[in-house]
Scaffold this active site. Structure first.
Site, PDB file in Angstrom:
ATOM      1  N   THR A   1      -3.674   2.827   5.318  1.00  0.00           N
ATOM      2  CA  THR A   1      -4.796   2.364   6.041  1.00  0.00           C
ATOM      3  C   THR A   1      -5.351   1.836   7.355  1.00  0.00           C
ATOM      4  OG1 THR A   1      -5.998   1.104   4.564  1.00  0.00           O
ATOM      5  CG2 THR A   1      -5.817   3.373   4.170  1.00  0.00           C
TER       6      THR A   1
ATOM      7  N   CYS B   1      -8.297   3.329   8.037  1.00  0.00           N
ATOM      8  CA  CYS B   1      -9.568   2.808   7.596  1.00  0.00           C
ATOM      9  C   CYS B   1     -10.897   2.827   8.686  1.00  0.00           C
ATOM     10  CB  CYS B   1      -9.680   1.835   6.349  1.00  0.00           C
ATOM     11  SG  CYS B   1      -9.632  -0.046   7.326  1.00  0.00           S
TER      12      CYS B   1
ATOM     13  N   GLU C   1       1.170  -1.831  -0.478  1.00  0.00           N
ATOM     14  CA  GLU C   1       0.519   0.240  -0.076  1.00  0.00           C
ATOM     15  C   GLU C   1       0.298   0.984  -0.360  1.00  0.00           C
ATOM     16  OE1 GLU C   1      -3.001   2.545   2.742  1.00  0.00           O
ATOM     17  OE2 GLU C   1      -3.075   0.396   3.413  1.00  0.00           O
TER      18      GLU C   1
END
Length: 319
Positions: free
Chosen positions: A171, A201, A131
């Protein structure tokens, strides 16, 4: 012979998040629509059980686009990719479908906005994680500075002092550790711009909060997940920091360290966001074969997030 008693506390929420569920469905629907094989660049999510199940259905996982024939669909993983990846796919005239989690895509768009606003960008995240590689790859090399620890936040020096400063985050980070790093940055650079909406998140936040509650009620805790799964590793760390005496990560029931848990009467169980519920059931069944088990679910939050499928894979009549 009477079995010893054990109490299992199941965290809720646990397991699949909406982004993981969507990514897996993208592979499955692509297989339905186009037939096998469908190629996937990198693991679609960080869970071997999930990957192996998709392989059985006809998915082929590869490291790079050069390993993929031109005439088959290719899917990009939920972690997101650098902009150079779809550009390379287009140059190779490949048909690709992007399974990037929408919450990761949100961070990518934030990076682009900060570049337009002429801000220098800090990304809080873990070096080498897919990511992070994908987010940093949204802009030209050197446009984003990675900060991994509180020490690095204290040592950070802006490359262009005249510019504004903004931060983004991976996240799937530890909420508490990230709060510490952000606090240091804000103390050093009071005008630093924060994300308009939290980058960590909802699923990461909810699972960590559930583990904190579980850790107060049990002496041992199992995290079902993979060692290369960031959100799963953070659950282990949160449980340890919350004072749980015995914490272990297992990929499935065969990994349970029975000796470490043999004298523990109440055991918490959770699962990272890329671990399917079937693995939780497998672990509970393994305990049930050894012990007289009672199971209680500890609900700390309700999740109802669902992400839309890419239009090309929407089923006829779907909303």
């Amino acid at each position: 012979m009477n079995k010893e008693k054990r109490t299992l506390l199941l965290a809720a929420p646990r397991g699949f998040c909406a982004g993981v569920d969507r990514a897996i469905q993208i592979v499955e629907r692509a297989l339905e629509k186009y037939g096998a094989p469908v190629y996937v660049r990198h693991e679609i999510v960080h869970n071997r059980f999930v990957v192996e199940n998709l392989e059985k259905k006809g998915a082929v996982f590869v490291d790079e686009l050069k390993d993929i024939p031109k005439d088959v669909p290719v899917i990009f993983s939920a972690h997101g990719v650098a902009k150079s990846v779809p550009t390379e796919a287009e140059n190779r005239k490949m048909f690709y479908i992007d399974a990037t989690c929408p919450l990761v895509s949100k961070v990518h768009r934030e990076a682009e906005r900060h570049e337009r606003d002429n801000n220098e960008i800090i990304l809080i995240g873990h070096r080498g994680h897919p990511e992070v590689i994908g987010t940093m790859g949204q802009l030209a090399e050197g446009q984003i500075t990675l900060v991994e620890t509180a020490e690095e936040a204290r040592a950070f020096t802006p490359n262009q002092p005249g510019k504004g400063l903004a931060y983004l985050t991976q996240t799937t980070l530890s909420v508490d550790e990230t709060r510490e790093i952000v606090g240091i940055l804000k103390e050093r650079f009071p005008a630093i711009e924060s994300p308009r909406k939290e980058d960590i998140c909802y699923a990461t936040t909810n699972r960590q909060a559930a583990v904190k509650i579980l850790a107060e009620r049990c002496e041992g805790l199992l995290v079902i997940g993979a060692p290369n799964s960031s959100n799963s590793m953070r659950l282990v760390e949160v449980a340890e920091r919350s004072g749980c005496a015995e914490v272990a990560m297992v990929q499935r029931a065969s990994d349970i360290p029975w000796e470490r848990f043999k004298n523990i009467g109440t055991i918490g169980i959770t699962a990272g966001a890329s671990a399917p519920e079937t693995l939780v059931e497998e672990v509970v069944d393994a305990f049930s074969r050894r012990y007289d088990v009672s199971v209680e679910e500890i609900v700390t939050n309700q999740e109802q997030v669902v992400f839309k499928m890419p239009k090309i894979l929407e089923r006829e009549g779907a909303a």
